[in-house]
Design a protein around this motif. Sequence first.
Motif, PDB file in Angstrom:
ATOM      1  N   PHE A   1      -4.920 -22.072   6.079  1.00 25.28           N
ATOM      2  CA  PHE A   1      -4.035 -23.225   6.217  1.00 25.28           C
ATOM      3  C   PHE A   1      -4.831 -24.481   6.559  1.00 25.28           C
ATOM      4  CE2 PHE A   1      -1.561 -26.167   8.767  1.00 25.28           C
ATOM      5  CZ  PHE A   1      -0.430 -26.353   7.987  1.00 25.28           C
TER       6      PHE A   1
ATOM      7  N   ASP B   1      -4.698 -16.364   6.842  1.00 25.76           N
ATOM      8  CA  ASP B   1      -4.073 -17.628   6.452  1.00 25.76           C
ATOM      9  C   ASP B   1      -4.090 -18.660   7.569  1.00 25.76           C
ATOM     10  OD1 ASP B   1      -2.853 -19.105   4.321  1.00 25.76           O
ATOM     11  OD2 ASP B   1      -0.980 -19.049   5.451  1.00 25.76           O
TER      12      ASP B   1
ATOM     13  N   ARG C   1       4.949 -22.160   6.062  1.00 29.19           N
ATOM     14  CA  ARG C   1       3.647 -21.478   6.173  1.00 29.19           C
ATOM     15  C   ARG C   1       2.982 -21.804   7.506  1.00 29.19           C
ATOM     16  NH1 ARG C   1      -1.441 -23.120   2.373  1.00 29.19           N
ATOM     17  NH2 ARG C   1      -2.986 -21.649   3.239  1.00 29.19           N
ATOM     18  N   TYR C   2       3.041 -23.070   7.904  1.00 31.45           N
ATOM     19  CA  TYR C   2       2.494 -23.485   9.201  1.00 31.45           C
ATOM     20  C   TYR C   2       3.165 -22.726  10.347  1.00 31.45           C
ATOM     21  CZ  TYR C   2       2.348 -26.384  13.426  1.00 31.45           C
ATOM     22  OH  TYR C   2       2.245 -26.818  14.726  1.00 31.45           O
TER      23      TYR C   2
ATOM     24  N   ASN D   1       4.434 -27.289   3.191  1.00 29.56           N
ATOM     25  CA  ASN D   1       3.867 -26.058   3.737  1.00 29.56           C
ATOM     26  C   ASN D   1       4.324 -25.807   5.175  1.00 29.56           C
ATOM     27  OD1 ASN D   1       1.494 -24.886   1.816  1.00 29.56           O
ATOM     28  ND2 ASN D   1       1.656 -27.110   1.597  1.00 29.56           N
TER      29      ASN D   1
ATOM     30  N   TRP E   1       2.171 -32.890   1.813  1.00 30.97           N
ATOM     31  CA  TRP E   1       1.638 -31.521   1.737  1.00 30.97           C
ATOM     32  C   TRP E   1       2.080 -30.710   2.950  1.00 30.97           C
ATOM     33  CZ3 TRP E   1      -1.281 -28.120   4.570  1.00 30.97           C
ATOM     34  CH2 TRP E   1      -1.752 -26.997   3.896  1.00 30.97           C
TER      35      TRP E   1
END
Length: 221
Positions: free
Chosen positions: A11, A7, A30-31, A27, A23
């Motif tokens: 990403f 990922d 996730r970052y 995210n 966006w």
Amino acid sequence: MQYFTNDFVGFFEELSTNNHREWFHANKKRYEESVKKPFEIFLGKLIQEIQKYDPMLDIEPKDCILRINKDIRFSKDKSPYNLYYTAFVSGGGRKDKSVPGMFLRFSPEMVGVMGGCFGISKEQLHSIRTKIDQDSSQFRKLIENKDFVQKFGEIKGRALKRIPKEWKEAYEKEPLIANKQFYFVGEVSPSIITSDSLINELMNYWKVMRPVNEYLIEAIQ
């Protein structure tokens, strides 16, 4: 040890088509989990490995990692985020790119491994040219080392179009005297990002660049 999951690349691949704040903020977690935190852990381990050979290196990951946010003040491209993650591991860290070290750029396309001097002052440039002029054969020996050439190719950088009179004789012996920067670049497949051998592979590059970096450090200091 594996520091990154797939990922990390995923990403940035998605960011390339969604390069806007909405966006990114959607995210953000996730970052943090796929990019920022694992990169800090990885970089901490890399610094520890380098310190085994260079105990004078006193720096932490936070001093090396560059922001993912772009400086768009003078750019026609107003997309707010870089599509790669970068760090400058040297005695000066990200704030002083004149100090030779290892500059890393992780992206979906490649891992860039760079060394040498970037933002050189007028005084530092004069010192480098003077050192090369005093012993151009030693400089040439370092940059023509087979391992250096295999991994980095050649010294790069902007060069003078007109050679000042004081450097013309030195330029005849070593054309790189004309350079205003002295850096070199290697590229590795992005598959290395998720490899267990990531640190070992990068340390191989660090060991090869070390003699040239040390030559430049001795000159500017």
